[in-house]
Design an enzyme around this catalytic site. Structure first.
Site, PDB file in Angstrom:
ATOM      1  N   SER A 120      -1.855   2.239  -0.131  1.00  0.00           N
ATOM      2  CA  SER A 120      -0.585   1.358  -0.292  1.00  0.00           C
ATOM      3  C   SER A 120      -0.492   0.500   0.851  1.00  0.00           C
ATOM      4  CB  SER A 120       0.614   2.247  -0.374  1.00  0.00           C
ATOM      5  OG  SER A 120       0.693   3.242   0.857  1.00  0.00           O
ATOM      6  N   HIS A 141      -3.771  -0.018  -6.483  1.00  0.00           N
ATOM      7  CA  HIS A 141      -2.795   0.885  -5.763  1.00  0.00           C
ATOM      8  C   HIS A 141      -1.680   1.124  -7.184  1.00  0.00           C
ATOM      9  CE1 HIS A 141       1.340   0.793  -3.373  1.00  0.00           C
ATOM     10  NE2 HIS A 141       0.878   1.896  -3.626  1.00  0.00           N
ATOM     11  N   GLU A 153      -1.122  -2.399  -8.568  1.00  0.00           N
ATOM     12  CA  GLU A 153      -1.421  -3.550  -7.845  1.00  0.00           C
ATOM     13  C   GLU A 153      -2.924  -3.416  -7.415  1.00  0.00           C
ATOM     14  OE1 GLU A 153       1.390  -5.009  -3.789  1.00  0.00           O
ATOM     15  OE2 GLU A 153       0.710  -2.905  -3.945  1.00  0.00           O
ATOM     16  N   ASN A 191       4.669  -2.908  -0.896  1.00  0.00           N
ATOM     17  CA  ASN A 191       5.227  -2.208   0.182  1.00  0.00           C
ATOM     18  C   ASN A 191       5.536  -3.161   1.434  1.00  0.00           C
ATOM     19  OD1 ASN A 191       5.349   0.626  -0.608  1.00  0.00           O
ATOM     20  ND2 ASN A 191       3.265   0.779  -0.326  1.00  0.00           N
TER      21      ASN A 191
END
Length: 296
Positions: A120, A141, A153, A191
């Protein structure tokens, strides 16, 4: 690359189990690996129970559910991944541990296989540098939990080929996911935005601005978030949140990404969230979810 038939998933925690479930439900043979036999058994039970629920809700037919369960193979040997066309790692969020895994996989899987990381936040370019196939290394991800969350992602490393990207995107879409693409910078998209918000929620609690309940209620009711940031941090794992904040701080060299002292203190105390029964909130009376695996 020939038609993809077999997927390897490394890590029998919540993320790895969810990814493995997606694979078998969508017609792939899946080898799920974890070095901890108990984690592997929990993962197999979790997947079987999830598939039975899908059958009971008529999302899958009985025949499709049976086929999915037959397509799941559990192992503690990396050698069993030799036939995989595509391998996804979902292990502990540590660059050194992931690099060691990719180095080992690089020597075992067939030359055409793609190595994907569910990281992540960690640089795909650096992970790829531990292999002899950087063109076939990519970030994939998934959001937690993978069977339910609609997003994947995808992150290209410096040398990731167009073919690797296309295959990975096609796989995510076959899983029914919406794909977003990020450059290989710390935290990627989700993130880089989410973790500073969670960190700021910890600062808000740390400095006594409000109670944890009011912080979460404010974000849920005031901004229409389904979970408050502190509740979400517990769900993700406070150790994971702290690791990502440290990656962001190291990657950008900016003090604004410094982790809140309260977050650090909770992790030091072993208050990691739902997986440990206590984090910002106490879950001691709540059934414990499947534990992420951190062993290889």
């Amino acid at each position: 690359m020939a038609e993809m038939k077999t997927i390897g998933v490394v890590g029998g925690g919540q993320m790895g189990s969810g990814i493995a479930q997606l694979g078998v439900v969508h017609g792939f043979q899946v080898w799920l690996l974890d070095m901890d036999p108990q984690a592997l058994a929990r993962s197999a039970d979790y997947i079987a129970a999830s598939i039975r629920r899908l059958v009971s809700k008529r999302t899958l037919s009985q025949a499709e559910g049976d086929d999915a369960l037959r397509s799941l193979h559990c192992t503690s040997s990396l050698e069993e991944l030799r036939s995989s066309d595509f391998v996804i790692e979902a292990i502990v969020e540590s660059e050194d541990v992931k690099k060691k895994l990719f180095c080992d996989l690089d020597k075992i899987v067939k030359p055409s296989a793609i190595l994907a990381s569910n990281t992540s936040s960690i640089s795909i370019t650096r992970l790829a540098s531990s292999t002899t196939r950087p063109r076939q290394v990519i970030g994939m991800h998934f959001m937690n939990p993978p069977p339910l969350m609609k997003l994947v992602e995808i992150i290209r490393g410096a040398d990731t080929s167009d073919e690797t990207f296309t295959i990975t995107k096609t796989l995510a879409q076959r899983f029914g996911k919406t794909v977003i693409c990020s450059q290989d910078y710390s935290g990627f998209i989700v993130n880089r935005i989410l973790m500073p918000m969670i960190n700021e929620a910890f600062h808000t609690l740390y400095t006594g601005v409000a109670t944890k309940e009011d912080i979460d209620a404010g974000m849920k009711l005031g901004t229409n978030h389904p979970m408050g940031p502190l509740e979400l941090a517990d769900f993700i794992g406070l150790d994971v949140c702290l690791s990502i904040m440290r990656v962001l701080q190291a990657g950008f060299g900016d003090s604004k990404y410094g982790p809140c002292p309260l977050l650090v203190q909770y992790v030091d105390a072993g208050r990691l969230g739902r997986k440990r029964g206590i984090g910002v909130y106490d879950y001691s009376k709540v059934p414990e979810p499947i534990k992420p695996s951190a062993r290889l």
